[in-house]
Design a protein around this motif. Structure first.
Motif, mmCIF file in Angstrom:
data_model
loop_
_atom_site.group_PDB
_atom_site.id
_atom_site.type_symbol
_atom_site.label_atom_id
_atom_site.label_comp_id
_atom_site.label_asym_id
_atom_site.label_seq_id
_atom_site.Cartn_x
_atom_site.Cartn_y
_atom_site.Cartn_z
ATOM 1 N N ASP A 52 0.830 -1.209 0.000
ATOM 2 C CA ASP A 52 0.000 0.000 0.000
ATOM 3 C C ASP A 52 0.864 1.259 0.000
ATOM 4 O O ASP A 52 0.534 2.254 -0.655
ATOM 5 C CB ASP A 52 -0.943 -0.005 1.208
ATOM 6 C CG ASP A 52 -1.966 -1.133 1.133
ATOM 7 O OD1 ASP A 52 -2.147 -1.725 0.041
ATOM 8 O OD2 ASP A 52 -2.580 -1.436 2.174
ATOM 9 N N ILE A 95 2.309 1.798 -3.533
ATOM 10 C CA ILE A 95 1.285 2.326 -4.437
ATOM 11 C C ILE A 95 0.947 3.773 -4.091
ATOM 12 O O ILE A 95 0.914 4.636 -4.965
ATOM 13 C CB ILE A 95 0.009 1.454 -4.379
ATOM 14 C CG1 ILE A 95 0.278 0.075 -4.991
ATOM 15 C CG2 ILE A 95 -1.155 2.147 -5.106
ATOM 16 C CD1 ILE A 95 -0.839 -0.938 -4.780
ATOM 17 N N GLY A 96 0.711 4.039 -2.807
ATOM 18 C CA GLY A 96 0.214 5.358 -2.401
ATOM 19 C C GLY A 96 1.263 6.438 -2.259
ATOM 20 O O GLY A 96 1.016 7.594 -2.614
ATOM 21 N N ARG A 105 2.640 6.529 -6.616
ATOM 22 C CA ARG A 105 1.631 7.596 -6.648
ATOM 23 C C ARG A 105 0.760 7.593 -7.898
ATOM 24 O O ARG A 105 0.174 8.621 -8.238
ATOM 25 C CB ARG A 105 2.272 8.969 -6.470
ATOM 26 C CG ARG A 105 2.975 9.137 -5.160
ATOM 27 C CD ARG A 105 3.504 10.542 -5.007
ATOM 28 N NE ARG A 105 4.305 10.624 -3.809
ATOM 29 C CZ ARG A 105 5.215 11.548 -3.617
ATOM 30 N NH1 ARG A 105 5.434 12.466 -4.515
ATOM 31 N NH2 ARG A 105 5.907 11.556 -2.507
ATOM 32 N N VAL A 106 0.711 6.513 -8.590
ATOM 33 C CA VAL A 106 -0.215 6.368 -9.716
ATOM 34 C C VAL A 106 -0.909 5.018 -9.573
ATOM 35 O O VAL A 106 -0.416 4.114 -8.875
ATOM 36 C CB VAL A 106 0.489 6.451 -11.094
ATOM 37 C CG1 VAL A 106 1.071 7.837 -11.333
ATOM 38 C CG2 VAL A 106 1.553 5.393 -11.235
ATOM 39 N N ARG A 107 -2.011 4.890 -10.248
ATOM 40 C CA ARG A 107 -2.769 3.645 -10.190
ATOM 41 C C ARG A 107 -1.898 2.486 -10.661
ATOM 42 O O ARG A 107 -1.286 2.555 -11.722
ATOM 43 C CB ARG A 107 -4.008 3.783 -11.063
ATOM 44 C CG ARG A 107 -4.959 2.663 -10.916
ATOM 45 C CD ARG A 107 -6.248 2.989 -11.622
ATOM 46 N NE ARG A 107 -6.999 1.759 -11.776
ATOM 47 C CZ ARG A 107 -7.812 1.517 -12.757
ATOM 48 N NH1 ARG A 107 -7.997 2.426 -13.687
ATOM 49 N NH2 ARG A 107 -8.465 0.388 -12.816
ATOM 50 N N SER A 108 -1.842 1.427 -9.833
ATOM 51 C CA SER A 108 -0.999 0.276 -10.137
ATOM 52 C C SER A 108 -1.741 -1.002 -9.787
ATOM 53 O O SER A 108 -2.647 -1.001 -8.954
ATOM 54 C CB SER A 108 0.293 0.328 -9.334
ATOM 55 O OG SER A 108 0.995 1.520 -9.598
ATOM 56 N N ASP A 109 -1.309 -2.088 -10.409
ATOM 57 C CA ASP A 109 -1.883 -3.393 -10.109
ATOM 58 C C ASP A 109 -1.393 -3.835 -8.729
ATOM 59 O O ASP A 109 -0.203 -4.106 -8.547
ATOM 60 C CB ASP A 109 -1.460 -4.402 -11.179
ATOM 61 C CG ASP A 109 -2.035 -5.786 -10.970
ATOM 62 O OD1 ASP A 109 -2.592 -6.062 -9.882
ATOM 63 O OD2 ASP A 109 -1.942 -6.603 -11.900
ATOM 64 N N PRO A 110 -2.292 -3.926 -7.759
ATOM 65 C CA PRO A 110 -1.865 -4.281 -6.409
ATOM 66 C C PRO A 110 -1.219 -5.669 -6.327
ATOM 67 O O PRO A 110 -0.348 -5.891 -5.482
ATOM 68 C CB PRO A 110 -3.139 -4.225 -5.569
ATOM 69 C CG PRO A 110 -4.260 -3.985 -6.494
ATOM 70 C CD PRO A 110 -3.721 -3.662 -7.840
#
Length: 128
Positions: free
Chosen positions: A63, A66-67, A71-76
């Protein structure tokens, strides 16, 4: 004849004595069984708690990457693989990564894609 009866009675008494001793022995063995079972359960619970803690730390790293890092939408799911790799490398928490990760570490991670290496080095240089 009385001697033979006495011998049979002696034999019966000895058998009864053996049965009693055997029953007591089993009872003593049973009294230690819950302790062993309790110990095994405690070990199992400790391992489960350890696994849960590990999974929680990996999820926290995921998390954070990603956050706060990408800082962009990514495949978790993909990022979780990177978080797992960090954990395997000994960076077992976000705090550990921030405190001890350096550019040489990032370069040595053959599992890390180049774009992610650039992002991490930028954050390291900028002081997070």
């Amino acid at each position: 004849i009385p001697v033979a009866l006495f011998t049979k009675q002696e034999d019966a008494a000895a058998q009864d004595h053996d049965i009693v001793n055997h029953a007591q022995s089993e009872k003593e063995d049973d009294s230690t069984a819950p302790t062993q079972q309790g110990s095994n359960k405690a070990d199992h619970d400790r391992n489960e708690n350890s696994k849960e803690s590990r999974d929680e730390l990996i999820a926290e790293i995921r998390d954070w990457i990603i956050g706060d890092v990408i800082r962009v939408r990514s495949d978790p799911n993909v990022i979780e693989e990177y978080a797992l790799k960090f954990h395997e490398e000994g960076f077992t928490s976000v705090e550990t990564i921030i405190a001890y990760l350096n550019g040489d570490d990032v370069e040595s991670f053959v599992w890390m894609p180049n774009f992610l290496k650039r992002i991490f080095k930028k954050h390291i240089k900028g002081g997070w």
